[in-house]
Design a protein around this motif. Sequence first.
Motif, PDB file in Angstrom:
ATOM      1  N   PRO A  78       0.832  -1.151  -0.077  1.00 21.06           N
ATOM      2  CA  PRO A  78       0.070   0.091   0.021  1.00 21.06           C
ATOM      3  C   PRO A  78       0.888   1.471   0.143  1.00 21.06           C
ATOM      4  N   LEU A 133       0.786   4.209   1.855  1.00 19.13           N
ATOM      5  CA  LEU A 133       0.908   5.059   2.687  1.00 19.13           C
ATOM      6  C   LEU A 133       2.053   5.609   3.027  1.00 19.13           C
ATOM      7  N   ALA A 157      -2.577  -0.542   6.608  1.00 14.06           N
ATOM      8  CA  ALA A 157      -2.455   0.388   5.495  1.00 14.06           C
ATOM      9  C   ALA A 157      -0.731   0.975   5.121  1.00 14.06           C
ATOM     10  N   TYR A 178       0.726  -4.610   4.845  1.00 13.51           N
ATOM     11  CA  TYR A 178      -0.372  -5.705   5.111  1.00 13.51           C
ATOM     12  C   TYR A 178       0.019  -6.682   6.401  1.00 13.51           C
ATOM     13  N   PHE A 232      -8.257   1.743   7.388  1.00 16.17           N
ATOM     14  CA  PHE A 232      -7.205   1.093   6.195  1.00 16.17           C
ATOM     15  C   PHE A 232      -7.718   1.790   4.761  1.00 16.17           C
ATOM     16  N   ASN A 240      -5.564   4.628   1.975  1.00 19.20           N
ATOM     17  CA  ASN A 240      -4.984   3.857   1.084  1.00 19.20           C
ATOM     18  C   ASN A 240      -5.833   4.366  -0.502  1.00 19.20           C
ATOM     19  N   LEU A 288      -7.565  -4.792  -3.993  1.00 16.90           N
ATOM     20  CA  LEU A 288      -6.979  -5.469  -2.634  1.00 16.90           C
ATOM     21  C   LEU A 288      -6.724  -6.902  -2.898  1.00 16.90           C
ATOM     22  N   SER A 324      -3.572  -7.081  -4.883  1.00 17.24           N
ATOM     23  CA  SER A 324      -2.403  -6.825  -4.259  1.00 17.24           C
ATOM     24  C   SER A 324      -1.956  -7.847  -3.130  1.00 17.24           C
TER      25      SER A 324
END
Length: 376
Positions: free
Chosen positions: A68, A70, A190, A193, A229, A233, A244, A247
């Motif tokens: 992600p 962030l 975020a 994982y 989350f 994101n 998601l 990923s």
Amino acid sequence: MSRTRLLALLVALAAVLVAVWQRAHAVERLGQDFDEATYLPIAFTYAGMLEEGRWADIGKLRENFEHPPLVKLLFAQTVRATGAPEPDWSNVPMGQPIPDAARPVFRATRSLSAVAGVLQVGLVALVDPLGALLLAWDPYHTKYTSQAYLEAVPGLFAVLALLAFERARRHGFAPGWTAVSGALLGLAAAGKYPYGLVGGLTFLPFLVAGARTRWRPWAAIVVSTAAAFLLVNPALWSSPFALLWESITFHWDYSHNEHVRRAALPWYQPLAFLTDTWLSASDPGIYLTHFNARALLPLAVVGLPRTWRERPVWAVGAVVGLVFLLLWNTKWPQYLLLVLPALCVCAGGGVRTLAHGAVRLYRKVQGSRSRVSAGG
């Protein structure tokens, strides 16, 4: 203030000072590492998007989509705030001293990680000052919270989530603190994982045992986790479930791909990392001691029963984290940061257990001597 509290305060202060000193040296002296070569160019790409207000384009960036955005966005904001110029990446050698032209961006982004790492140590000091000292000088925690890796920020949120969940458990899983712990867990996920996964698995047995069939605590933690989350994101905003899933499945595929198989690291490799001095010996000017490689795991084993009695959430966190590391196929050393804070708390309990045992033994021996002397 009692002598015990004063000693705990002094140990906590020493832990924070050690953490600052060791990470400050690591920020300046460590060469470029492999993942930095991925995350920092992406940070400049994100910085350009943010500069132009192109938030919708963040989700379209496919490079490194498996993680992600962030932390990479935080690196991007750091680059923007400091004005650090983008270097010629072809002139930044791997594992060598950082060239002067690239030093501003490495110093800025690594400092963000280092601050998050030091804050983790300070928070662990609230739980166990001796555990915080062990975490402060731990070579793995130092290295990966002193480089532009993804570990430090989600690790900080994960520690905060554990503290908030402890408070929620003490209050019978009232929705307020339960929601706070869930939101922090969502922020950790975020960032990366596995921090959310390990945290969620740590919380689960306490929720099952303590909340049982009450729907409010479950709703509070599930809704707050999911909301936090998704909110931070932006890569998922256009199609949350499909993106998601894509990923997450990447990580499963990656853990079974040729690169991981070629590394051929055994299932017990995390334990080998924890008991090997290769990292602490790699730069004596950064890493203060080999102590953790010699004693961290044995102390954690000794201290686990005590931690279970005093701070059970941290005991379960240590066990869940270690089991996850042993079962997960990808065995890179930075994954140790998933478990190191909880493991150090258990090890701090081990130090206190051994110290109290030594005191009891000493008093017993002294008492036996006194009785022998009186009888003579």
